[in-house]
Design an enzyme around this catalytic site. Structure first.
Site, mmCIF file in Angstrom:
data_model
loop_
_atom_site.group_PDB
_atom_site.id
_atom_site.type_symbol
_atom_site.label_atom_id
_atom_site.label_comp_id
_atom_site.label_asym_id
_atom_site.label_seq_id
_atom_site.Cartn_x
_atom_site.Cartn_y
_atom_site.Cartn_z
ATOM 1 N N ASN A 143 -6.025 -1.111 0.895
ATOM 2 C CA ASN A 143 -6.909 0.016 1.198
ATOM 3 C C ASN A 143 -6.492 1.278 0.456
ATOM 4 O OD1 ASN A 143 -8.473 -1.551 2.755
ATOM 5 N ND2 ASN A 143 -7.915 -0.640 4.718
ATOM 6 N N GLU B 85 -13.016 18.459 4.473
ATOM 7 C CA GLU B 85 -13.713 17.276 4.987
ATOM 8 C C GLU B 85 -14.051 17.534 6.445
ATOM 9 O OE1 GLU B 85 -11.345 13.792 4.139
ATOM 10 O OE2 GLU B 85 -11.883 13.835 2.024
ATOM 11 N N HIS C 71 -16.818 4.434 9.460
ATOM 12 C CA HIS C 71 -17.137 5.535 8.546
ATOM 13 C C HIS C 71 -18.652 5.708 8.532
ATOM 14 C CE1 HIS C 71 -17.208 8.100 5.039
ATOM 15 N NE2 HIS C 71 -15.889 8.135 5.044
ATOM 16 N N HIS D 34 -14.123 1.026 9.228
ATOM 17 C CA HIS D 34 -13.320 1.714 8.204
ATOM 18 C C HIS D 34 -11.818 1.675 8.487
ATOM 19 C CE1 HIS D 34 -12.615 4.521 4.966
ATOM 20 N NE2 HIS D 34 -12.091 5.431 5.772
ATOM 21 N N ARG E 172 -15.820 12.268 12.761
ATOM 22 C CA ARG E 172 -16.369 11.045 12.184
ATOM 23 C C ARG E 172 -17.042 10.138 13.220
ATOM 24 N NH1 ARG E 172 -12.266 8.296 8.096
ATOM 25 N NH2 ARG E 172 -12.794 10.108 6.846
ATOM 26 N N GLN F 70 -10.562 7.461 -1.349
ATOM 27 C CA GLN F 70 -11.320 8.349 -2.239
ATOM 28 C C GLN F 70 -11.022 9.823 -1.996
ATOM 29 O OE1 GLN F 70 -15.493 7.460 -1.602
ATOM 30 N NE2 GLN F 70 -15.416 5.636 -2.864
ATOM 31 N N GLY G 74 0.846 -1.193 0.000
ATOM 32 C CA GLY G 74 0.000 0.000 0.000
ATOM 33 C C GLY G 74 0.880 1.240 0.000
ATOM 34 N N GLY H 253 -9.074 12.017 -0.245
ATOM 35 C CA GLY H 253 -7.845 12.737 -0.514
ATOM 36 C C GLY H 253 -6.807 12.572 0.562
ATOM 37 N N SER I 21 -4.652 9.621 6.984
ATOM 38 C CA SER I 21 -4.020 8.298 6.929
ATOM 39 C C SER I 21 -3.035 8.167 5.769
ATOM 40 C CB SER I 21 -5.086 7.220 6.819
ATOM 41 O OG SER I 21 -4.466 5.985 6.667
ATOM 42 N N ARG J 115 -9.393 9.133 14.095
ATOM 43 C CA ARG J 115 -8.549 9.770 13.083
ATOM 44 C C ARG J 115 -9.271 10.899 12.352
ATOM 45 N NH1 ARG J 115 -7.982 8.739 7.501
ATOM 46 N NH2 ARG J 115 -9.382 6.957 7.745
HETATM 47 P P1 FAD Z 1 -2.853 -0.827 2.739
HETATM 48 O O1 FAD Z 1 -2.935 0.151 1.627
HETATM 49 O O2 FAD Z 1 -4.133 -1.364 3.245
HETATM 50 O O3 FAD Z 1 -1.943 -2.025 2.239
HETATM 51 C C1 FAD Z 1 -1.794 -3.181 3.022
HETATM 52 C C2 FAD Z 1 -0.884 -4.138 2.290
HETATM 53 O O4 FAD Z 1 -0.490 -5.187 3.173
HETATM 54 C C3 FAD Z 1 -1.517 -4.825 1.095
HETATM 55 O O5 FAD Z 1 -0.574 -4.882 0.049
HETATM 56 C C4 FAD Z 1 -1.816 -6.232 1.595
HETATM 57 O O6 FAD Z 1 -1.806 -7.224 0.585
HETATM 58 C C5 FAD Z 1 -0.654 -6.435 2.526
HETATM 59 N N1 FAD Z 1 -0.880 -7.463 3.558
HETATM 60 C C6 FAD Z 1 -1.821 -7.506 4.523
HETATM 61 N N2 FAD Z 1 -1.673 -8.616 5.263
HETATM 62 C C7 FAD Z 1 -0.617 -9.290 4.752
HETATM 63 C C8 FAD Z 1 0.008 -10.525 5.054
HETATM 64 N N3 FAD Z 1 -0.408 -11.313 6.073
HETATM 65 N N4 FAD Z 1 1.043 -10.926 4.283
HETATM 66 C C9 FAD Z 1 1.479 -10.169 3.232
HETATM 67 N N5 FAD Z 1 0.925 -8.983 2.907
HETATM 68 C C10 FAD Z 1 -0.110 -8.553 3.664
HETATM 69 N N6 FAD Z 1 -7.317 7.638 4.043
HETATM 70 C C11 FAD Z 1 -7.036 8.912 3.690
HETATM 71 O O7 FAD Z 1 -6.102 9.509 4.229
HETATM 72 N N7 FAD Z 1 -7.779 9.530 2.717
HETATM 73 C C12 FAD Z 1 -8.812 8.919 2.077
HETATM 74 O O8 FAD Z 1 -9.436 9.491 1.217
HETATM 75 C C13 FAD Z 1 -9.132 7.597 2.447
HETATM 76 N N8 FAD Z 1 -10.171 6.940 1.854
HETATM 77 C C14 FAD Z 1 -10.375 5.626 2.156
HETATM 78 C C15 FAD Z 1 -11.365 4.922 1.463
HETATM 79 C C16 FAD Z 1 -11.538 3.570 1.694
HETATM 80 C C17 FAD Z 1 -12.601 2.819 0.949
HETATM 81 C C18 FAD Z 1 -10.702 2.897 2.633
HETATM 82 C C19 FAD Z 1 -10.860 1.441 2.891
HETATM 83 C C20 FAD Z 1 -9.750 3.603 3.347
HETATM 84 C C21 FAD Z 1 -9.572 4.963 3.111
HETATM 85 N N9 FAD Z 1 -8.587 5.677 3.778
HETATM 86 C C22 FAD Z 1 -8.332 6.975 3.436
HETATM 87 C C23 FAD Z 1 -7.672 5.007 4.697
HETATM 88 C C24 FAD Z 1 -6.371 4.709 3.937
HETATM 89 O O9 FAD Z 1 -6.684 4.361 2.610
HETATM 90 C C25 FAD Z 1 -5.606 3.570 4.564
HETATM 91 O O10 FAD Z 1 -5.513 3.736 5.954
HETATM 92 C C26 FAD Z 1 -4.190 3.533 3.973
HETATM 93 O O11 FAD Z 1 -4.264 3.468 2.569
HETATM 94 C C27 FAD Z 1 -3.427 2.357 4.533
HETATM 95 O O12 FAD Z 1 -2.239 2.234 3.807
HETATM 96 P P2 FAD Z 1 -1.215 1.091 4.201
HETATM 97 O O13 FAD Z 1 -0.103 1.204 3.234
HETATM 98 O O14 FAD Z 1 -0.928 1.165 5.640
HETATM 99 O O15 FAD Z 1 -2.043 -0.267 3.993
HETATM 100 C C1 SIN Z 2 -13.375 9.399 2.686
HETATM 101 O O1 SIN Z 2 -13.120 9.726 1.519
HETATM 102 O O2 SIN Z 2 -14.431 9.660 3.271
HETATM 103 C C2 SIN Z 2 -12.356 8.654 3.454
HETATM 104 C C3 SIN Z 2 -11.415 9.596 4.026
HETATM 105 C C4 SIN Z 2 -10.602 8.944 5.097
HETATM 106 O O3 SIN Z 2 -10.800 7.788 5.452
HETATM 107 O O4 SIN Z 2 -9.732 9.648 5.601
#
Ligand code: FAD
Ligand code: SIN
Length: 483
Positions: free
Chosen positions: A39, A110, A222, A329, A269, A44, A11, A46, A370, A365
């Protein structure tokens, strides 16, 4: 062979760490399924940022107010002070955010932000655009369909990881430094917004190893997901919609959120989610998101993906309101780290992004903080690792490499019960006796002969329930119903 780095997760946190590691280093990135099943890809609204130096105090203040002042203040300061530099580094490398009519960065608003300070890309596809950008930059080795099932730790030193490469096979990889960027825990709840790859196994591994999981009771729901599909993963209706004018009504078009908080739709939120939940429980009335303040062409341009997804589901936006409910969420809690992203009580294990808990988000949060956390703390982790240059000696790892069974026949039923238990009893409104009963049930499942992945998820659920039982009073996202 010993890698310089293993990164668990592809991610924003994992890929930005990979972007910043010198190309000369040997890096192994592991992820479940495909790299974009995370995630980040689904984000979405920003990415938040202090707009300039002068905005840092206000961004800090908004983050603390949303977090019920339970935040680690040092981490919040680091997040905000590093925000525009981290974002401008990405822009300088070619990432494109949406611009306004004057060709300047288009900041939106937001909930719980005191000003417009959210950048977005391709309207409502910020996560996808950032992920694509980072993926394109990634020159390191990546193994997909790799599911980490153990971390090799002895005397605070991490030697590497074990992972499933298929239903029946597993392998071991060693590294001088390991970065956990495996995201949150969404799939252990019945209704959630998360990718199916995000199920909290790595938090379970850390719990098993005696590492500290912090603030696990702090789970964010959420307020506005589309209610009309039967899948566990619910379609998100971004907070940016409310930031730009969408509002919440009951089936009689009554805007009830102002009865709960003076900021109505733009309250923090946790408050909005709880109010929707409470109103629906008390009145039995359906709850909807209304878009009638938008002009159609503007709406289609600003929210192209939400427009088209709901169009596919039969809704003509912005003319029709859509049924909504809260869903799980985001995990504020996670693997406890210090301010350098190093896992507490370890020498060369780091955690970043949603998997980690620096305490930056406190009890709730602030929207769009994030993605920002992902880029800021991944940079700090890599800088720290490069500075410390910790080297392992493989021969110092004396424990046995275990062989695990990935899934067992009894898992499916227990998995469904687990998700229902968490949704019914450890969600928006909690009752002490239900938390205690749930914990007993989870303890019983942990004694069953379940597969490794379910076992780890059960441990993560146990950590959430235990933390929720220990916190006696309501705080932020942890809300206890008084008897
Ligand atoms: P992730 O992007 O979730 O990536 C996790 C990774 O770990 C993946 O590649 C997965 O395959 C891997 N993984 C998991 N378990 C294992 C395992 N056991 N072995 C190997 N690999 C594993 N935040 C914002 O700031 N702004 C937004 O607009 C926003 N919108 C959102 C909308 C949605 C629908 C969602 C779900 C979340 C949103 N968030 C938003 C929150 C934000 O997207 C996430 O918190 C953030 O992207 C997390 O990033 P990350 O790199 O920590 O993890
Ligand atoms: C959203 O677009 O409502 C998600 C934003 C967030 O999780 O920070």
């Amino acid at each position: 062979m010993i890698y310089d780095y293993i990164i668990i997760g592809s991610g924003i946190a994992g890929l930005n760490a990979a972007r910043l590691i010198p190309k000369s280093k040997n890096v192994l990135i592991l992820c479940k399924k495909s790299p974009w099943e995370c995630n980040t890809f689904y984000a979405q609204g920003g990415i938040a940022s202090a707009v300039n130096e002068e905005d840092v105090p206000a961004h800090i203040q908004d983050t603390l107010i949303a977090g019920a002042n339970y935040n680690n203040k040092e981490a919040v300061k680091v997040l905000s002070e590093n925000s525009f530099k981290a974002i401008h580094d990405l822009i300088d490398d070619g990432l494109e955010f949406d611009l306004n009519d004057k060709g300047e960065l288009a900041f939106t608003k937001e909930a719980a932000h005191s000003r417009s300070r959210i950048l977005h890309a391709d309207g409502d596809a910020t996560g996808r655009m950032m992920h694509l950008f980072l993926l394109k930059q990634c020159e390191h080795e990546m193994v997909t369909n790799a599911v980490v099932n153990d971390i090799l730790i002895e005397d605070g030193v991490c030697y590497g990881v074990q992972y499933f490469t298929s239903e029946t096979e597993q392998t071991t990889a060693y590294a001088h430094n390991t970065i956990i960027a495996s995201g949150g825990i969404g799939s252990i709840y019945k209704y959630h917004t998360n990718s199916t790859t995000v199920a909290g196994e790595v938090q379970g591994i850390c719990f098993e190893k005696g590492l500290i999981l912090k603030d696990m009771e702090m789970m964010q729901f959420h307020p506005t997901v589309f209610k009309g599909t039967s899948f566990a993963r619910k379609t998100l209706l971004s907070e940016a919609l409310r930031g730009e004018g969408a509002y919440v009504v009951d089936e009689n078009d009554y805007r009830f959120l102002f009865d709960y908080h003076e900021d109505g739709e733009l309250a923090p939120r946790d408050v909005v989610s709880r109010s929707i939940f409470d109103y629906n429980q008390n009145t039995g009335l359906g709850v909807y998101l209304s878009f009638d303040k938008f002009e159609k062409n503007f709406f289609r341009k600003r929210f192209p993906n939400i427009y088209s997804n709901l169009n596919d589901l039969g809704y003509d936006l912005p003319f029709e309101r859509v049924p909504i409910s809260p869903a799980f969420h985001y995990a504020m809690g996670g693997i406890a780290t210090d301010i350098n992203a190093k896992v507490i009580n370890t020498k060369n294990l780091y955690a970043i992004g949603e998997a980690a808990c620096t305490g930056v988000h406190g009890a709730n949060r602030l929207a769009s903080n994030s993605l920002l956390e992902g880029i800021v703390f991944s940079k700090i982790a890599v800088e720290n690792i490069e500075k410390e240059n910790y080297q392992i000696q493989k021969s110092n790892y004396t424990k046995i490499i275990k062989t695990y069974t990935r899934n067992k026949n009894i898992d499916k039923d227990i998995k469904n019960i687990l998700r229902k238990i968490m949704w019914d009893n450890a969600a928006i409104v909690r009752e002490k006796y239900k938390l205690i009963d749930s914990l007993k049930q989870i303890e019983t499942f942990l004694k069953e002969d379940v597969g490794r992945l379910l076992f780890l998820r059960l441990l993560t659920a146990k950590s959430i329930l235990t933390a929720a039982i220990e916190r006696k009073e309501s705080l932020g996202a942890h809300f206890i119903k008084e008897k």
